[in-house]
Scaffold this active site. Structure first.
Site, PDB file in Angstrom:
ATOM      1  N   LYS A 169      33.341  43.523  31.366  1.00 41.36           N
ATOM      2  CA  LYS A 169      33.649  44.657  32.240  1.00 41.36           C
ATOM      3  C   LYS A 169      35.103  45.063  32.012  1.00 41.36           C
ATOM      4  CE  LYS A 169      35.556  45.469  35.993  1.00 41.36           C
ATOM      5  NZ  LYS A 169      36.110  46.824  35.661  1.00 41.36           N
ATOM      6  N   GLY A 200      32.574  49.841  34.705  1.00 39.21           N
ATOM      7  CA  GLY A 200      32.387  50.116  36.126  1.00 39.21           C
ATOM      8  C   GLY A 200      33.509  49.538  36.952  1.00 39.21           C
ATOM      9  N   GLY A 202      35.503  47.174  39.683  1.00 38.84           N
ATOM     10  CA  GLY A 202      35.527  45.744  39.956  1.00 38.84           C
ATOM     11  C   GLY A 202      34.718  45.361  41.174  1.00 38.84           C
ATOM     12  N   VAL A 205      30.581  46.253  39.574  1.00 39.13           N
ATOM     13  CA  VAL A 205      30.151  45.454  38.421  1.00 39.13           C
ATOM     14  C   VAL A 205      30.800  44.078  38.430  1.00 39.13           C
ATOM     15  CG1 VAL A 205      30.154  45.312  35.897  1.00 39.13           C
ATOM     16  CG2 VAL A 205      29.693  47.493  37.030  1.00 39.13           C
ATOM     17  N   GLY A 206      32.105  44.040  38.688  1.00 35.89           N
ATOM     18  CA  GLY A 206      32.787  42.752  38.734  1.00 35.89           C
ATOM     19  C   GLY A 206      32.210  41.844  39.795  1.00 35.89           C
ATOM     20  N   GLU A 244      43.967  34.752  34.391  1.00 40.15           N
ATOM     21  CA  GLU A 244      45.320  35.058  33.909  1.00 40.15           C
ATOM     22  C   GLU A 244      45.828  36.174  34.797  1.00 40.15           C
ATOM     23  OE1 GLU A 244      48.158  37.086  32.688  1.00 40.15           O
ATOM     24  OE2 GLU A 244      46.902  37.711  31.004  1.00 40.15           O
ATOM     25  N   CYS A 278      52.193  41.703  32.078  1.00 36.34           N
ATOM     26  CA  CYS A 278      52.304  40.530  32.931  1.00 36.34           C
ATOM     27  C   CYS A 278      53.375  39.563  32.436  1.00 36.34           C
ATOM     28  CB  CYS A 278      50.955  39.819  33.036  1.00 36.34           C
ATOM     29  SG  CYS A 278      50.219  39.424  31.429  1.00 36.34           S
ATOM     30  N   GLU A 378      55.680  41.420  41.618  1.00 41.25           N
ATOM     31  CA  GLU A 378      55.471  42.040  40.319  1.00 41.25           C
ATOM     32  C   GLU A 378      55.398  43.555  40.484  1.00 41.25           C
ATOM     33  OE1 GLU A 378      52.803  41.029  36.431  1.00 41.25           O
ATOM     34  OE2 GLU A 378      51.714  41.196  38.328  1.00 41.25           O
TER      35      GLU A 378
END
Length: 471
Positions: A169, A200, A202, A205-206, A244, A278, A378
């Site tokens: 995905k 799709g 998150g 689909v996630g 990650e 990141c 972040e």
């Protein structure tokens, strides 16, 4: 206007069952350049079923068979590096000087995985005990928008090397890039069902990948918040997870650092991928005694980091991916000013001459305290925080005073000292004197930066389970 309506399932392109349509916007000018029809749960379940069927056979393949597939994938992706780079520049706004190497690194991930696979013993024996490393099963691979080709290639390479079949995905914000990449996968002529891709959201689909009992493993790159939800929700079906997540990486300039080299390197590291990385070193730790020198060196070096159109090879910083990310970065710049940090360069608003699109002024704050919001969270934009330290022990303390631990950097002419400092930093990777990479080295983080590792034998092992047979 491009129109994307299909997903890749069981070795073929299928019309989306989902009906939601989303606009894809060019971040350089804010114009809509494509429309993508997003997958729904039914699309995801169809892809999972295809991967499950394929695993019954693919899970029993040999090293040699998997290595051949990895070579095929590298060949087809390598042939389209130019097209993948152009798509990244247009859709994401990735500057070409970064986009081209990152796409090439994606192609090379298959070669690196093949090398790691050959070095990884899948069977170990002693006495009358035999241990085999078995593919975990169907893997759900969820990737972000900031380096699409690299993440897709790297995760697929490790999973295939392990003998897993996958449902991927990618971020819906990377739909144009994903379409070019899927043409590569289709040209590789993989066994049906080994690689399935559904574009799709998150939370649609996630979420299906995370809760579906036929998915054994999730490998996710993205935000800490989503990573935590994957761990929590995946526990219901005992999902294996590799996460990650974010970073707030320190870059320690030691007292003996050569500022003519160290400061340009620090800006490359801090503004990496227009700050949308990141691993970016966004906390620059400098000796208090050298602060004035550092400030002058930063101002002098900024001429080498122009903002502009991402297709221009001279451009170092391109636009943010979308308006939401632009506004997020602006809010952090305002927060830094409100909390008392001093602007050395940059600031709020768009650069002169770039009033359209989502361009941000590359910004450097000085007199930053490590407890300020801009030093803790972040930002994911070209914002660098300069923090002073008293001595080596203080530098290490400040570097480790963070909830993250993904990457770190140390700069100095005394390499032995730099190594000593690097060995005390709590981060998954520490680079000495530059932005360095090794695709055989593990990548991942301590603390809130994630769980598990990717790349090399470490990345392949994340898709394997040990089985012991005792006689």
């Amino acid at each position: 206007m491009n129109t994307i309506t299909k997903h890749y399932i069981d070795g073929a392109f299928f019309e989306s069952h989902g009906r939601e349509v989303m606009d894809i916007t060019n971040p350089t000018n804010g114009r809509v350049i494509a429309k993508v029809t997003l997958a729904d749960e039914e699309d995801a379940r169809r892809a999972i079923a295809a991967a499950k069927r394929a695993f019954a056979t693919f899970g029993r393949t040999t090293k040699e068979e998997r290595a051949k597939i990895l070579r095929q994938l590298r060949e087809v992706v390598s042939a389209r590096i130019g097209d993948l780079t152009a798509a990244m520049v247009e859709e994401y706004g990735g500057v070409v000087r970064f986009a081209a190497p990152i796409v090439e690194a994606g192609a090379n991930a298959f070669l690196a995985a093949e090398k790691a696979l050959q070095e990884l013993p899948l069977t170990r024996s002693w006495g009358k005990t035999t241990v085999t490393l078995e593919p975990v099963g169907v893997a759900g691979l969820i990737t972000p928008w900031n380096a699409n080709a690299l993440f897709l290639c790297a995760k697929l390479a490790s999973a295939v090397a392990a003998g897993c079949t996958v449902v991927m995905k990618p971020s819906e914000l990377s739909s144009l890039q994903t379409q070019v990449w899927l043409e590569c996968v289709d040209a590789a002529n993989l066994p049906k069902g080994v690689c399935n891709v559904v574009i799709g959201r998150g939370d649609v689909v996630g979420a299906e990948l995370v809760r579906n009992p036929d998915v054994a493993k999730i490998s996710f790159t993205g935000s800490v918040g989503v990573g935590k939800s994957i761990m929590r929700d995946g526990a219901a079906t005992m999902k294996r997870v590799t996460l990650e997540l974010g970073g707030k990486s320190p870059n320690i300039l030691l007292e003996d650092a050569d500022l003519k080299k160290a400061i340009p390197n620090a800006l490359v590291i801090g503004f990496l991928n227009s700050g949308q990385a990141c691993a970016a070193g966004t906390r620059l730790l400098v000796p208090k005694s050298r602060l004035d020198e550092v400030k002058r060196a930063v101002v002098d070096a900024m001429a080498e980091f122009p903002v502009g159109h991402p297709a221009d090879p001279k451009t170092a910083v391109g636009p943010m991916v979308n308006e939401k990310q632009y506004e997020r970065v602006q809010s952090y710049i305002r927060k830094g000013i409100e909390e008392g940090a001093d602007l050395l360069v940059g600031g709020e608003g768009r650069p002169t001459g770039l009033e359209t699109g989502y361009f941000v002024k590359p910004t450097v704050f000085v007199n930053v305290k490590n407890d300020m919001t801009i030093a803790r969270e972040e930002i994911f934009g070209p914002v660098l925080c300069v923090i002073t330290y008293e001595n080596e022990e203080d530098a290490i303390r400040i570097a480790n005073d963070t909830s993250f631990g993904l990457h770190a950097f140390v700069s100095g002419t005394d390499v032995q000292r730099a190594r000593r400092v690097a060995s005390q930093i709590l981060a998954g990777r520490v680079a000495i004197n530059g932005m360095l990479d090794d695709q055989q080295a593990p990548f991942g983080g301590f603390k809130h930066s994630g769980v598990g590792r990717e790349f090399g034998t470490y990345g392949i092992e994340a898709f394997l389970e040990p089985r012991a047979i005792l006689e």
